[in-house]
Design a protein around this motif. Structure first.
Motif, mmCIF file in Angstrom:
data_model
loop_
_atom_site.group_PDB
_atom_site.id
_atom_site.type_symbol
_atom_site.label_atom_id
_atom_site.label_comp_id
_atom_site.label_asym_id
_atom_site.label_seq_id
_atom_site.Cartn_x
_atom_site.Cartn_y
_atom_site.Cartn_z
ATOM 1 N N GLU A 47 0.835 -1.207 0.000
ATOM 2 C CA GLU A 47 0.000 0.000 0.000
ATOM 3 C C GLU A 47 0.873 1.262 0.000
ATOM 4 O OE1 GLU A 47 -2.447 -3.306 1.671
ATOM 5 O OE2 GLU A 47 -0.371 -2.636 1.852
ATOM 6 N N THR A 48 1.994 1.205 0.722
ATOM 7 C CA THR A 48 2.891 2.355 0.781
ATOM 8 C C THR A 48 3.451 2.680 -0.592
ATOM 9 O OG1 THR A 48 3.498 1.860 3.081
ATOM 10 C CG2 THR A 48 4.997 3.268 1.816
ATOM 11 N N LEU A 49 3.990 1.676 -1.277
ATOM 12 C CA LEU A 49 4.558 1.917 -2.602
ATOM 13 C C LEU A 49 3.499 2.394 -3.582
ATOM 14 C CD1 LEU A 49 7.199 -0.840 -3.430
ATOM 15 C CD2 LEU A 49 7.539 1.470 -2.580
ATOM 16 N N ARG A 50 2.339 1.775 -3.548
ATOM 17 C CA ARG A 50 1.275 2.185 -4.466
ATOM 18 C C ARG A 50 0.896 3.647 -4.253
ATOM 19 N NH1 ARG A 50 -2.703 -3.150 -4.152
ATOM 20 N NH2 ARG A 50 -1.749 -4.311 -5.893
ATOM 21 N N PHE A 51 0.786 4.052 -2.998
ATOM 22 C CA PHE A 51 0.392 5.435 -2.726
ATOM 23 C C PHE A 51 1.467 6.417 -3.169
ATOM 24 C CE2 PHE A 51 0.766 9.138 0.058
ATOM 25 C CZ PHE A 51 -0.381 9.809 -0.328
ATOM 26 N N ILE A 52 2.717 6.181 -2.762
ATOM 27 C CA ILE A 52 3.786 7.120 -3.103
ATOM 28 C C ILE A 52 3.921 7.231 -4.619
ATOM 29 C CG2 ILE A 52 6.250 7.612 -2.901
ATOM 30 C CD1 ILE A 52 4.729 7.995 -0.303
ATOM 31 N N LYS A 53 3.843 6.105 -5.304
ATOM 32 C CA LYS A 53 3.921 6.131 -6.768
ATOM 33 C C LYS A 53 2.749 6.900 -7.363
ATOM 34 C CE LYS A 53 4.125 3.013 -10.791
ATOM 35 N NZ LYS A 53 2.847 3.413 -11.411
ATOM 36 N N SER A 54 1.576 6.795 -6.746
ATOM 37 C CA SER A 54 0.361 7.392 -7.325
ATOM 38 C C SER A 54 0.383 8.912 -7.305
ATOM 39 C CB SER A 54 -0.879 6.887 -6.580
ATOM 40 O OG SER A 54 -1.003 7.508 -5.298
ATOM 41 N N ILE A 55 1.137 9.502 -6.386
ATOM 42 C CA ILE A 55 1.143 10.975 -6.332
ATOM 43 C C ILE A 55 2.231 11.564 -7.229
ATOM 44 C CG2 ILE A 55 -0.014 11.127 -4.113
ATOM 45 C CD1 ILE A 55 2.612 11.689 -2.776
ATOM 46 N N ASN A 56 2.903 10.687 -7.971
ATOM 47 C CA ASN A 56 3.722 11.062 -9.119
ATOM 48 C C ASN A 56 4.753 12.122 -8.764
ATOM 49 O OD1 ASN A 56 4.537 10.903 -11.777
ATOM 50 N ND2 ASN A 56 2.851 12.118 -12.583
ATOM 51 N N GLN A 57 4.735 13.262 -9.461
ATOM 52 C CA GLN A 57 5.765 14.286 -9.261
ATOM 53 C C GLN A 57 5.652 14.985 -7.915
ATOM 54 O OE1 GLN A 57 8.397 14.746 -11.335
ATOM 55 N NE2 GLN A 57 7.509 12.949 -12.334
ATOM 56 N N ASN A 58 4.592 14.740 -7.181
ATOM 57 C CA ASN A 58 4.455 15.349 -5.864
ATOM 58 C C ASN A 58 5.160 14.549 -4.776
ATOM 59 O OD1 ASN A 58 2.034 16.291 -7.565
ATOM 60 N ND2 ASN A 58 2.114 17.775 -5.901
#
Length: 272
Positions: A47-58
Motif C-alpha cells: 500500500e505504501t509503494l502504491r500510494f507514493i507512486k500514485s502521487i507522481n511528481q508530488n
C-alpha cells in the motif's frame, strides 16, 4: 504549496496516512519528500509503494537500504526475510511496475533553488554535497542500466570503507551505496563503520556520528532517516534526523519545511 519531509515509513502506511491527514496534505499541490526505506518490517509495504507512486511528481523519494534489498530480492539475488513482511508486495499483480518505478528513484534529492538535500543515511565526511550528488547520479545510472541485475548483486559488501581507497568503478559504487544508505558512524579519518547502531551516548569513543564532522556549511541543510536510535535528535542546527522508530512501536515524524514544524503520529502497532 507546502513541502513536507517524512522519515522511514517501512510499510507503516496507516501512520503515514494519518500524518498526511493531520497536516492536510494535498496530493496535487503539496510535495512529500520521503527519506528512504519505504518498505519492510511494517505490515503494508504494498500500500505504501502504491500510494507514493500514485502521487507522481508530488513525491520525491530517495532509496534506502531496505528498498535496495527489496529490489535484490525481487531480482532473485537475495532471499526474502520473513520479518520484512514483503509477501503481498512480491505477489502483487503490479509488482513489476512498482519495482520498475522504485529502481528509478535517486539516492539524493535536492530542493530546487536552495542548498537543501535529502539522503537516507546522510553525507560522508569525505565528500562535499557536490561530490555526493555526482557519485549518487553515477550509481543511479548503474542501477537503471541494462546491467542493473549485476550492480544490485555487486552492491553487497563493506569494502572500501574509505573513499580514498575507492580506486575503481565497483569500489566507488559500493562506497556510494553504503555511505548514502547504511552509514551511521565514522572513524576519525572519516571512514565508515558498520558495527555500531547504538545512540551516540552508547557508542565506542573512537566512533563519531557522521554529522559531527565539520563538512556541511552553515548555509546547507541535510535531511536523513535510517537511524532510529537517534529518535530525531541531532545537535547540528542544519541537519534533520527523521527516523523515529515507527515500525518498532515509537512514532513517525513529518517535518513541514517552511516553518520547520514537526508533526508526529504514534505507532499503530498496538491497534493492529
Amino acid at each position: 504549496m507546502a513541502v513536507y519531509f517524512v522519515g522511514d515509513i517501512q510499510g507503516c502506511y496507516s501512520e503515514l496516512d494519518a500524518l498526511l491527514t493531520q497536516v492536510g496534505f494535498s496530493n496535487t499541490s503539496d510535495q512529500l519528500y520521503v527519506a528512504g526505506d519505504l518498505v519492510a518490517r511494517g505490515p503494508n509495504s504494498l500500500e505504501t509503494l502504491r500510494f507514493i507512486k500514485s502521487i507522481n511528481q508530488n513525491a520525491k523519494v530517495v532509496l534506502g537500504n531496505h528498498d535496495l534489498h527489496l529490489l535484490a530480492v525481487y531480482h532473485g539475488i537475495k532471499k526474502v526475510k520473513q520479518q520484512d513482511q514483503l509477501s503481498a508486495l512480491l505477489a502483487a499483480p503490479d509488482a513489476a511496475e512498482l519495482m520498475h518505478w522504485l529502481i528509478q528513484q535517486p539516492l539524493i534529492q535536492k530542493l530546487p533553488n536552495e542548498e537543501t538535500y535529502m539522503s537516507h543515511a546522510g553525507l560522508s565526511p569525505q565528500w562535499t554535497p557536490q561530490q555526493a550528488l555526482k557519485q549518487a547520479k553515477i550509481a543511479q545510472q548503474h542501477l537503471t542500466s541494462s546491467a542493473s541485475h549485476t550492480w544490485l548483486r555487486k552492491m553487497y559488501g563493506e569494502q572500501p570503507t574509505n573513499w580514498l581507497e575507492a580506486d575503481d568503478e565497483l569500489s566507488r559504487f559500493r562506497f556510494t551505496i553504503n555511505s548514502l544508505t547504511r552509514m551511521r558512524y565514522c572513524l576519525a579519518d572519516g571512514s565508515l563503520d558498520f558495527s555500531c547502531k547504538e545512540s551516540p551516548s552508547n557508542a565506542p569513543k573512537e566512533l563519531s556520528p557522521w554529522f559531527e564532522f565539520q563538512h556541511i556549511s552553515d548555509n546547507t541543510q541535510w535531511v536523513f532517516g535510517h537511524w532510529a536510535a537517534l529518535m530525531g535528535h541531532c545537535q547540528a542546527n542544519n541537519i534533520y534526523a527523521l527516523d523515529t522508530g515507527c515500525v518498532w512501536g515509537q512514532h513517525m515524524t513529518m517535518l513541514r519545511w517552511h516553518d520547520k514544524k514537526i508533526f508526529i503520529e504514534q505507532s499503530h502497532k498496538n491497534l493492529r
